[in-house]
Design a protein around this motif. Structure first.
Motif, PDB file in Angstrom:
ATOM      1  N   THR A 282       1.002  -1.552  -0.063  1.00 31.03           N
ATOM      2  CA  THR A 282       0.146  -0.319   0.108  1.00 31.03           C
ATOM      3  C   THR A 282       0.796   1.392   0.208  1.00 31.03           C
ATOM      4  O   THR A 282       1.737   1.482   0.421  1.00 31.03           O
ATOM      5  N   ILE A 283       0.164   3.000  -0.648  1.00 31.26           N
ATOM      6  CA  ILE A 283       0.717   3.541  -0.112  1.00 31.26           C
ATOM      7  C   ILE A 283       1.406   4.126   1.045  1.00 31.26           C
ATOM      8  O   ILE A 283       2.808   4.125   1.160  1.00 31.26           O
ATOM      9  N   PRO A 284       0.984   4.352   2.093  1.00 23.05           N
ATOM     10  CA  PRO A 284       1.291   3.970   3.531  1.00 23.05           C
ATOM     11  C   PRO A 284       2.487   3.508   3.766  1.00 23.05           C
ATOM     12  O   PRO A 284       2.982   3.907   4.098  1.00 23.05           O
ATOM     13  N   GLU A 285       2.439   1.982   3.261  1.00 17.75           N
ATOM     14  CA  GLU A 285       3.658   0.955   3.857  1.00 17.75           C
ATOM     15  C   GLU A 285       5.114   1.804   2.715  1.00 17.75           C
ATOM     16  O   GLU A 285       5.896   1.947   3.798  1.00 17.75           O
ATOM     17  N   ALA A 286       4.714   2.204   1.177  1.00 15.97           N
ATOM     18  CA  ALA A 286       6.150   1.879   0.742  1.00 15.97           C
ATOM     19  C   ALA A 286       6.663   3.603   1.652  1.00 15.97           C
ATOM     20  O   ALA A 286       7.813   3.607   1.697  1.00 15.97           O
ATOM     21  N   ALA A 287       5.319   4.471   1.828  1.00 24.33           N
ATOM     22  CA  ALA A 287       6.011   5.599   2.998  1.00 24.33           C
ATOM     23  C   ALA A 287       6.945   5.533   3.868  1.00 24.33           C
ATOM     24  O   ALA A 287       7.846   5.943   4.281  1.00 24.33           O
ATOM     25  N   GLN A 288       6.251   4.428   4.622  1.00 24.01           N
ATOM     26  CA  GLN A 288       6.528   4.287   5.672  1.00 24.01           C
ATOM     27  C   GLN A 288       8.455   3.668   5.786  1.00 24.01           C
ATOM     28  O   GLN A 288       9.227   3.415   6.343  1.00 24.01           O
ATOM     29  N   LEU A 289       8.065   2.549   4.788  1.00 21.16           N
ATOM     30  CA  LEU A 289       9.657   1.689   4.452  1.00 21.16           C
ATOM     31  C   LEU A 289      10.571   3.088   4.409  1.00 21.16           C
ATOM     32  O   LEU A 289      11.864   2.910   4.401  1.00 21.16           O
ATOM     33  N   VAL A 290      10.255   4.453   3.841  1.00 23.72           N
ATOM     34  CA  VAL A 290      11.426   5.219   3.536  1.00 23.72           C
ATOM     35  C   VAL A 290      11.436   5.858   3.973  1.00 23.72           C
ATOM     36  O   VAL A 290      13.047   6.179   4.472  1.00 23.72           O
ATOM     37  N   LEU A 291      10.706   6.220   5.024  1.00 25.62           N
ATOM     38  CA  LEU A 291      11.449   6.883   6.474  1.00 25.62           C
ATOM     39  C   LEU A 291      12.068   6.069   7.300  1.00 25.62           C
ATOM     40  O   LEU A 291      12.887   7.031   7.731  1.00 25.62           O
ATOM     41  N   GLN A 292      12.197   4.892   7.193  1.00 26.48           N
ATOM     42  CA  GLN A 292      11.670   4.218   8.305  1.00 26.48           C
ATOM     43  C   GLN A 292      13.867   3.670   7.894  1.00 26.48           C
ATOM     44  O   GLN A 292      15.028   3.266   8.642  1.00 26.48           O
ATOM     45  N   ALA A 293      14.055   3.028   6.379  1.00 25.08           N
ATOM     46  CA  ALA A 293      14.697   2.609   5.935  1.00 25.08           C
ATOM     47  C   ALA A 293      16.105   4.648   6.299  1.00 25.08           C
ATOM     48  O   ALA A 293      17.564   3.766   6.381  1.00 25.08           O
ATOM     49  N   GLY A 294      15.487   5.610   5.802  1.00 19.54           N
ATOM     50  CA  GLY A 294      16.516   6.087   6.312  1.00 19.54           C
ATOM     51  C   GLY A 294      17.567   6.166   7.548  1.00 19.54           C
ATOM     52  O   GLY A 294      18.638   7.011   7.395  1.00 19.54           O
ATOM     53  N   SER A 295      16.804   6.203   8.863  1.00 16.92           N
ATOM     54  CA  SER A 295      17.466   5.974   9.368  1.00 16.92           C
ATOM     55  C   SER A 295      18.656   4.499   9.800  1.00 16.92           C
ATOM     56  O   SER A 295      19.555   5.407  10.127  1.00 16.92           O
ATOM     57  N   MET A 296      18.542   3.666   9.204  1.00 20.21           N
ATOM     58  CA  MET A 296      19.600   2.357   9.379  1.00 20.21           C
ATOM     59  C   MET A 296      20.396   2.507   8.269  1.00 20.21           C
ATOM     60  O   MET A 296      21.227   2.373   8.366  1.00 20.21           O
ATOM     61  N   GLY A 297      19.863   2.940   6.881  1.00 20.48           N
ATOM     62  CA  GLY A 297      21.346   3.499   6.133  1.00 20.48           C
ATOM     63  C   GLY A 297      22.576   4.030   5.880  1.00 20.48           C
ATOM     64  O   GLY A 297      22.505   4.662   6.639  1.00 20.48           O
ATOM     65  N   ARG A 298      23.179   2.876   5.021  1.00 18.20           N
ATOM     66  CA  ARG A 298      24.801   4.027   5.100  1.00 18.20           C
ATOM     67  C   ARG A 298      25.760   3.263   4.152  1.00 18.20           C
ATOM     68  O   ARG A 298      25.151   2.319   3.987  1.00 18.20           O
ATOM     69  N   ASN A 299      25.942   3.797   3.670  1.00 12.66           N
ATOM     70  CA  ASN A 299      27.200   3.267   2.525  1.00 12.66           C
ATOM     71  C   ASN A 299      26.520   2.354   1.352  1.00 12.66           C
ATOM     72  O   ASN A 299      26.705   0.880   0.829  1.00 12.66           O
ATOM     73  N   GLY A 300      25.322   2.763   1.047  1.00  9.40           N
ATOM     74  CA  GLY A 300      24.885   2.964   0.098  1.00  9.40           C
ATOM     75  C   GLY A 300      24.483   0.953  -0.249  1.00  9.40           C
ATOM     76  O   GLY A 300      24.538   0.718  -0.971  1.00  9.40           O
ATOM     77  N   GLU A 301      23.816   1.096   1.160  1.00 10.52           N
ATOM     78  CA  GLU A 301      22.998   0.295   1.373  1.00 10.52           C
ATOM     79  C   GLU A 301      21.722  -0.088   0.776  1.00 10.52           C
ATOM     80  O   GLU A 301      21.154   1.160   0.126  1.00 10.52           O
ATOM     81  N   VAL A 302      21.247  -1.615   0.458  1.00  5.49           N
ATOM     82  CA  VAL A 302      19.427  -1.553  -0.005  1.00  5.49           C
ATOM     83  C   VAL A 302      18.383  -2.462   0.635  1.00  5.49           C
ATOM     84  O   VAL A 302      19.014  -3.039   1.111  1.00  5.49           O
ATOM     85  N   PHE A 303      17.493  -1.748   0.820  1.00 12.50           N
ATOM     86  CA  PHE A 303      16.429  -2.063   2.056  1.00 12.50           C
ATOM     87  C   PHE A 303      15.288  -2.739   1.312  1.00 12.50           C
ATOM     88  O   PHE A 303      14.868  -1.843   0.409  1.00 12.50           O
ATOM     89  N   VAL A 304      15.068  -3.774   1.689  1.00 16.99           N
ATOM     90  CA  VAL A 304      13.768  -4.949   0.754  1.00 16.99           C
ATOM     91  C   VAL A 304      12.698  -4.802   2.300  1.00 16.99           C
ATOM     92  O   VAL A 304      13.500  -4.750   2.894  1.00 16.99           O
ATOM     93  N   LEU A 305      11.761  -5.003   1.250  1.00 20.94           N
ATOM     94  CA  LEU A 305      10.461  -5.205   2.193  1.00 20.94           C
ATOM     95  C   LEU A 305      10.341  -6.483   2.562  1.00 20.94           C
ATOM     96  O   LEU A 305      10.026  -6.745   0.866  1.00 20.94           O
ATOM     97  N   ASP A 306      10.009  -7.176   3.054  1.00 22.29           N
ATOM     98  CA  ASP A 306       9.581  -8.293   3.163  1.00 22.29           C
ATOM     99  C   ASP A 306       8.282  -8.887   2.773  1.00 22.29           C
ATOM    100  O   ASP A 306       7.288  -8.698   3.720  1.00 22.29           O
ATOM    101  N   MET A 307       7.851  -8.801   1.380  1.00 20.46           N
ATOM    102  CA  MET A 307       6.152  -8.611   0.652  1.00 20.46           C
ATOM    103  C   MET A 307       5.590  -9.433   0.668  1.00 20.46           C
ATOM    104  O   MET A 307       4.141  -9.789  -0.078  1.00 20.46           O
ATOM    105  N   GLY A 308       5.534 -10.846   0.851  1.00 22.44           N
ATOM    106  CA  GLY A 308       4.793 -12.098   1.017  1.00 22.44           C
ATOM    107  C   GLY A 308       5.549 -13.480  -0.480  1.00 22.44           C
ATOM    108  O   GLY A 308       6.533 -12.238  -1.209  1.00 22.44           O
ATOM    109  N   GLU A 309       4.152 -13.196  -0.413  1.00 23.49           N
ATOM    110  CA  GLU A 309       3.810 -14.148  -2.083  1.00 23.49           C
ATOM    111  C   GLU A 309       3.580 -12.722  -3.230  1.00 23.49           C
ATOM    112  O   GLU A 309       2.748 -11.789  -2.833  1.00 23.49           O
TER     113      GLU A 309
END
Length: 651
Positions: free
Chosen positions: A482-509
């Motif tokens: 969902t759009i809220p999920e996507a936005a929340q993922l972006v906001l949360q990843a911002g605080s964890m990211g460093r050194n050019g890492e890629v974050f992905v969501l466990d989106m199920g099947e």
């Protein structure tokens, strides 16, 4: 053939029902005679048979005129019951009159007994079918509660009872006078006990039906219920649906039904760390993801929110919405809306320097696969070089965090859009490795339900238009969020990211698009028209894969995956290009875009993104037109036209 079958079936069912009713009326007459004369085999004289024939013929005309065979039995209500009562009564009167006119000698009490048994057989059979149909549906329905026991809640209840998706088993209302009362046998509970009731009644979702309540109060109720871990969907009123303000195509609650999994809940501490008290910049702020980022950032008390958008109208819309959000929720938020193009390096540097930006969420991109496929140079210029210009300014002026919004189409791409996003990821990886002032990361997710150009708005429009719904291939699958999920993922990843890492969501099947279309048709109150159900409402047509489209999407390039502070977010370490090689490719790409050399751009994308495997040759519209019309005049060779005040081309 299907049309003939549907036409035949359309007339077949009423004829069958009429035949059944006439048979039941005959049985009712025989039973009435048997009871009256106390003989199991009453003798029927010729006059009696004529009387019965007249009664059946007249009853057929009466039943047809009353519309008994236009009523869908599973939706039969009080009006249909009244029609049955009128028809049976008229039939009994006809029997009495026919007996008198034909001298049949039918006892006077027979029409009364006949009326009773006819009402049981004709009306009762319909009622039994309706009950059976509803009981069959109950097995597959999702158990829900309705928050709001007013007019809107009652309308919602009646609609759901006849539907095929939800079963309302409880009401909740803040009004103490309504609590512990019954609405059609369903109890109204106190919202204070909602968790106990949800557990006891096995309720999956809560539907908020309070359109007359101020938006601020609705948001408070929704937020409070979701904080307790409940799935809440805000339902518009009937008036809103009629006037278009709450069209089903715009109702976000259908997305979670289509998603097929529970929404991912945010880790609040992670979001607050990146936003609270910070000066935050969102590029592409008018887009689907960018605008949702702005809405959610507003709740986390940034010192200043800067919105950059190239579309004046989109920027105006989100600025106006945020202003209204501040009024409704009492937020103290400083917002600045700026027109700007991320490809304009000077403009981006000016903005970042002037406002001392702390955090950047880079959502500006061309994302529609077929359009980027047809506009290769502009797609690369915007998605790759636009990202580079923002990154360079961020590093130059000491931005703390830079988060790139990426896509699953960047993984082993088969289209230009995916290749440009992967190229942008490579640039971010390089910056994260070479520089230390700005923490750089990327967030990669699948298709966003409800974003502009996504399948849900498209399918909803097609369904509202009566179909058909077009699916490119019966086996195509996609990951969804969902759009809220996507936005929340972006906001949360911002605080964890460093050194050019890629974050992905466990989106199920992944979800099969064909199944998604069928589910959405059902959610919107229609049935699928196919070989098994030729009388269905909406047909699904297979249109064929579009240029650059592939059957399956992936989220990861390799197997080097680790967990993060959020249980549903994964960190991926992926292959990078050397800085020297990347800088050379970027320089060549800039030159090729400046020359508008479509073939060179396409070749550079293949060199930079080694897994890029285009499924077809170039389909850039301008490039194709130039190849088909090689004699067209080139730039700089256009003949000068005389000005209006020129005389023969001379002053």
């Amino acid at each position: 053939m299907k049309r003939i079958w549907r036409t035949t079936q359309k007339h077949y069912k009423p004829a069958l029902m009429l035949s059944y009713d006439l048979l039941m009326l005959s049985v009712a007459f025989m039973v009435a005679m048997t009871i009256r004369v106390n003989d199991l085999s009453p003798a029927l004289e010729a006059n009696m048979l004529i009387c019965l024939a007249l009664t059946l013929g007249s009853s057929s005309f009466i039943f047809l005129r009353l519309g008994l065979y236009r009523t869908v039995i599973r939706y039969m209500g009080s009006q249909a019951i009244v029609a049955v009562l009128q028809g049976v009564t008229a039939s009994a009167v006809v029997l009495a009159v026919a007996s008198y006119l034909t001298y049949a000698g039918v006892p006077r009490s027979v029409p009364i007994i006949y009326w009773c048994f006819a009402l049981i057989t004709v009306g009762g059979s319909r009622w039994l079918v309706r009950i059976y149909y509803q009981m069959a549906l109950e097995i597959h329905k999702t158990r829900v509660a309705i928050y709001g026991a007013g007019t809107a809640g009652l309308q919602m209840y009646k609609a759901l009872v006849h539907g095929e998706v939800y079963k309302p088993v409880a009401f909740f209302d803040d009004n103490a006078s309504k609590q512990n009362t019954l609405i059609d046998g369903v109890l109204v509970y106190n919202p204070a006990n909602i968790l106990d009731v949800v557990a006891e009644r096995d309720i999956a979702e809560v539907l908020l039906a309070m359109p007359g309540v101020p938006k601020r109060r609705r948001r408070e109720i929704t937020r409070g219920l979701r904080e307790r871990g409940l799935v809440v969907k805000v339902i518009p009123g009937v008036e809103e649906l009629v006037d278009g303000a709450g069209r089903i195509a715009d109702i976000s609650q259908i997305y979670e039904n289509v998603l097929g999994r529970a929404p991912v809940e945010p880790e609040k501490a992670l979001i607050a760390h990146s936003i609270s008290g910070k000066v935050v910049l969102v590029t592409g702020a008018g887009g689907s993801i960018g605008s949702e980022l702005c809405r959610q950032i507003a709740h986390w008390e940034p010192a200043h929110l800067i919105m950059v958008e190239s579309s004046e109208y989109a920027l105006y819309q989100i600025e106006r919405e945020l202003y209204q959000q501040q009024q409704d929720e009492g937020l103290q938020l400083k917002v600045t809306a700026l027109l700007g193009d991320v490809r304009d390096r000077a403009r981006m540097a000016e903005i970042i320097k002037s406002f001392s930006i702390d955090t950047i969420y880079h959502a500006a991109a061309y994302k529609h696969v077929p359009l980027v496929e047809q506009n290769v140079v502009l797609g690369a210029d915007n998605n790759v070089l636009g990202t580079l210009s923002v990154l360079e300014a961020a590093e130059a002026y000491g931005v703390e965090q830079f988060v790139l919004i990426s896509t699953d189409k960047a993984v082993r791409p088969t289209n230009v859009m995916g290749a440009t996003k992967r190229f942008a990821e490579l640039i971010c990886q390089d910056f994260g490795r070479r520089f230390g002032r700005t923490r750089v990361c990327m967030v990669r997710f699948g298709n966003v339900l409800g974003s502009s150009g996504s399948v849900i708005p498209l399918f909803s429009d097609q369904i509202n238009a009566g179909g058909p719904v077009t699916v490119t291939h019966p086996k195509v699958t996609r990951y969804f969020m969902t759009i809220p999920e996507a936005a929340q993922l972006v906001l949360q990843a911002g605080s964890m990211g460093r050194n050019g890492e890629v974050f992905v969501l466990d989106m199920g099947e992944p979800v099969r698009i064909y199944d998604l279309a069928r589910r959405l048709i059902r959610i919107m109150g229609h049935t699928v028209r196919d070989e098994e159900n030729p009388e269905g409402d909406i047909e699904i047509q297979i249109s064929g894969l579009r240029p650059g489209e592939k059957l399956y999407e992936e989220l990861l390039l390799g197997d080097n995956v680790s967990g993060t502070d959020h249980p549903m977010i994964m960190r991926a370490e992926e292959e990078r290009l050397s800085s020297e090689r990347l800088q050379l490719l970027v320089g060549e790409l800039r030159d090729a875009c400046g020359r508008h050399d479509c073939e060179a751009v396409h070749q550079l994308l293949q060199e930079a993104v080694k897994d890029y495997n285009p499924r077809q040759s170039l389909v850039d519209v301008v490039w194709t037109q130039q190849r088909e019309c090689p004699v067209a005049p080139k730039v700089g060779q256009v003949e000068r036209l005389p000005l209006p005040h020129d005389a023969g081309g001379q002053r």
